[in-house]
Write an enzyme that holds these catalytic residues in place. Structure first.
Site, PDB file in Angstrom:
ATOM      1  N   ASP A  28      -5.718  -9.956 -19.955  1.00 47.79           N
ATOM      2  CA  ASP A  28      -5.336 -11.266 -19.420  1.00 47.79           C
ATOM      3  C   ASP A  28      -5.224 -11.178 -17.898  1.00 47.79           C
ATOM      4  O   ASP A  28      -4.397 -10.438 -17.376  1.00 47.79           O
ATOM      5  CB  ASP A  28      -3.989 -11.673 -20.046  1.00 47.79           C
ATOM      6  CG  ASP A  28      -3.597 -13.095 -19.700  1.00 47.79           C
ATOM      7  OD1 ASP A  28      -4.441 -13.827 -19.142  1.00 47.79           O
ATOM      8  OD2 ASP A  28      -2.443 -13.468 -19.993  1.00 47.79           O
ATOM      9  N   GLU A 123      -9.158 -14.480 -20.396  1.00 50.74           N
ATOM     10  CA  GLU A 123      -8.401 -13.831 -21.462  1.00 50.74           C
ATOM     11  C   GLU A 123      -9.345 -13.469 -22.607  1.00 50.74           C
ATOM     12  O   GLU A 123     -10.145 -14.303 -23.017  1.00 50.74           O
ATOM     13  CB  GLU A 123      -7.435 -14.878 -22.017  1.00 50.74           C
ATOM     14  CG  GLU A 123      -6.007 -14.508 -22.120  1.00 50.74           C
ATOM     15  CD  GLU A 123      -5.263 -15.634 -22.811  1.00 50.74           C
ATOM     16  OE1 GLU A 123      -4.901 -15.473 -23.970  1.00 50.74           O
ATOM     17  OE2 GLU A 123      -5.058 -16.682 -22.176  1.00 50.74           O
TER      18      GLU A 123
END
Ligand SMILES: [Mg+2]
Length: 360
Positions: A28, A123
């Site tokens: 992320d 992500e």
């Protein structure tokens, strides 16, 4: 075989057989859009900035860490954010740039595994149970991936490492920004036991409230409830909560998720018939849907709004346009028109959702 027995066997199967345990990394990027803006304009470094369309009812798509210290966060209405942080610098999103950075990080991922499931531009889940570089541990793999991302893009990423998707995603939040955290199989139970119920995957604010009403505040308390009991209170998804409380999440990292529609929905804290409140939520959901359209560069022709009434009955309204929806204004306008057709309301509203489909 009873459903209960099946679950117990599944639990044993996953926990007793290390071969069935996956190694999953959730990568992320840190404050992605905002970090890209700061990277590309050093004058913005150290300043509270947000990315979003500066319209009257706009919401924030991303906030820098400096802005977060004022309580500003993504999905917050711009008006609220400006009140919390009057010096906030609001920049329009540059999706072309975000998409190209995303391609760069995906090229890096592909050096380690082909099993990559993107969740957003910034992500992704990576299944590194077998990694192409034959690196001994997932921990080390994550380290190398993060340092290569930084070399290539000048941006930092955080990573969560675990044996399933649910825990990997929670783990990536633990050492943000620019850190990584692993939840190993022997840590799983303890980690879940202390986890506040609202942090469980698939438990939104409304379900969390219901759980708390039942005396369930943490994973430990969730685990005290039998499958029958959870199904009695939550229906079909009861089994999902039952599994999560035991660290079971069999979802595979799915590299070929081709979406046919994208939607976003929200349940009101309290059922509402207030037009302003309902319109605001419809706009917020349209913004989230539009963010996905911009990120994926997909454009659809059909706009649908979905309503759940306070008696749990549902209504949907759809409109298929002659051409694809090309601007956020168009999506917002169409969604509000569809909502308009439901007035005067027959009842209070519990949930609203906006979906776009029929991609061209
Ligand atoms: Mg991120």
């Amino acid at each position: 075989m009873s459903e209960n027995l099946k679950r117990i066997l599944c639990y044993d199967r996953v926990h007793m057989n290390p071969k069935l345990q996956r190694k999953i990394i959730h990568v992320d990027m840190d404050a992605f859009y905002a970090s890209v803006e700061q990277r590309d304009n050093p004058k913005l470094i150290g300043k509270p900035i947000a990315v979003g369309y500066a319209s009257k009812r706009g919401v924030i798509a991303a906030a820098s860490y400096e802005a977060r210290t004022f309580g500003v966060h993504s999905a917050m209405p711009l008006i609220t954010a400006m009140k919390l942080c009057p010096q906030l610098i609001v920049l329009p999103p540059r999706f072309d740039v975000y998409r190209s950075v995303s391609q760069e990080i995906h090229t890096i991922f592909a050096d380690f595994t082909d099993i990559i499931e993107p969740l957003a531009l910034d992500e992704a889940y990576l299944d590194v149970t077998k990694n192409k570089q034959e690196i001994e541990t997932a921990w080390k793999t994550a380290k190398i991936i993060r340092s290569r991302i930084f070399e290539k893009t000048g941006l930092t990423a955080s990573a969560g490492i675990s044996y399933n998707k649910f825990l990997a995603k929670l783990a990536s939040d633990m050492k943000k920004p620019n850190g990584q955290y692993a939840i190993t199989p022997d840590m799983g139970e303890e980690f879940i036991a202390q986890l506040p119920i609202a942090k469980f995957y698939g438990i939104g604010p409304v379900t969390a409230k219901k759980m708390i009403g039942l005396g369930i505040h943490t994973g430990k308390e969730l685990r005290l409830h039998s499958l029958d009991d959870l199904q009695k209170h939550f229906g079909k998804v009861g089994i999902w909560y039952y599994d999560l409380a035991r660290g079971i999440d069999d979802r595979e990292v799915n590299p070929n998720r081709e979406r046919k529609s994208v939607g976003s929905e929200t349940t009101f804290e309290q059922d509402s018939s207030d037009r302003n409140t309902i319109e605001s939520e419809i706009i917020k959901m349209a913004e989230l849907v539009w963010k996905w359209c911009e990120e994926s560069k997909k454009r659809g022709r059909t706009v649908t709004i979905k309503i759940t009434w306070s008696d749990f009955s549902k209504s949907t309204r759809s409109k298929t346009l002659e051409n694809k929806v090309t601007t956020f204004d168009q999506l917002q306008k169409t969604s509000l028109e569809l909502l308009q057709s439901l007035f005067p309301l027959k009842n209070k509203i519990r949930l609203v959702g906006v979906t776009i489909s029929h991609f061209v």
